[in-house]
Motif scaffolding. Sequence first.
Motif, short mmCIF file in Angstrom:
data_model
loop_
_atom_site.label_atom_id
_atom_site.label_comp_id
_atom_site.label_asym_id
_atom_site.label_seq_id
_atom_site.Cartn_x
_atom_site.Cartn_y
_atom_site.Cartn_z
N LEU A 34 0.85 -1.19 0.00
CA LEU A 34 0.00 0.00 0.00
C LEU A 34 0.88 1.24 0.00
O LEU A 34 1.74 1.40 0.87
N TYR A 35 0.65 2.12 -0.98
CA TYR A 35 1.43 3.35 -1.11
C TYR A 35 0.45 4.51 -1.21
O TYR A 35 -0.31 4.62 -2.18
N TRP A 36 0.44 5.37 -0.19
CA TRP A 36 -0.52 6.46 -0.06
C TRP A 36 0.11 7.77 -0.50
O TRP A 36 1.28 8.03 -0.25
N LEU A 37 -0.69 8.65 -1.10
CA LEU A 37 -0.30 10.00 -1.45
C LEU A 37 -1.27 10.95 -0.75
O LEU A 37 -2.48 10.77 -0.83
N PHE A 38 -0.72 11.92 -0.04
CA PHE A 38 -1.52 12.87 0.72
C PHE A 38 -1.35 14.25 0.11
O PHE A 38 -0.28 14.85 0.22
N PHE A 86 -6.98 -2.17 8.42
CA PHE A 86 -5.96 -1.13 8.32
C PHE A 86 -4.89 -1.43 9.35
O PHE A 86 -5.18 -1.74 10.50
N GLY A 87 -3.63 -1.31 8.93
CA GLY A 87 -2.52 -1.47 9.86
C GLY A 87 -2.20 -0.14 10.52
O GLY A 87 -2.74 0.91 10.16
N GLU A 88 -1.29 -0.14 11.46
CA GLU A 88 -0.87 1.09 12.13
C GLU A 88 -0.27 2.08 11.13
O GLU A 88 -0.42 3.28 11.27
N GLU A 89 0.40 1.55 10.09
CA GLU A 89 1.00 2.41 9.06
C GLU A 89 -0.06 3.14 8.24
O GLU A 89 0.23 4.11 7.57
N ASP A 90 -1.29 2.64 8.26
CA ASP A 90 -2.38 3.22 7.48
C ASP A 90 -3.20 4.25 8.25
O ASP A 90 -4.15 4.81 7.71
N ARG A 91 -2.85 4.52 9.49
CA ARG A 91 -3.65 5.41 10.34
C ARG A 91 -3.82 6.80 9.70
O ARG A 91 -4.92 7.34 9.67
N ARG A 92 -2.75 7.38 9.18
CA ARG A 92 -2.86 8.71 8.57
C ARG A 92 -3.82 8.67 7.38
O ARG A 92 -4.66 9.56 7.23
#
Length: 147
Positions: A34-38, A86-92
């Motif tokens: 999973l790679y998120w862009l904010f 959701f993992g802890e890394e996905d919180r944001r």
Amino acid sequence: MLSERTVRRYTAYFRGWAAAFGAHDKGSDEARDLYWLFGEGQIGLVLTPAVKRFLYQRLLRSRGEDAPPVHLGRGVLRIEDTELSFGEEDRRAFDITMGLLAGGGDLHLYQTYHLFYPSGTRILTLSCHPPLPLIYREIAPLSVHLL
């Protein structure tokens, strides 16, 4: 708090067309691909092969079909008979998504790209900004149920 939200969905007029995502910060959970862009008023998820296999047909199919309802709650995403944690890394990513869903105005779901990523990489984008009507056409909306 809101218990259901409608999200407007879009598909490109022509295969391969997409608008740019724009300036962003990154986050990732590499173990789960999973790679998120904010970005400003938007969040993106890079459609890696594994993510695309699961999400694309469910959320962006454009054959006139309605998308299945999405159920989203603290730590979980459920679409049809599949539930993802959701993992802890996905919180944001989860907090930003919930913030967008709680905000006023329309939300929009469509694919984008970014020059920093390899050619052909697509990003599933949830945004409070509508996409360019020159590139995208609207399809049936998505219903998001908040748990």
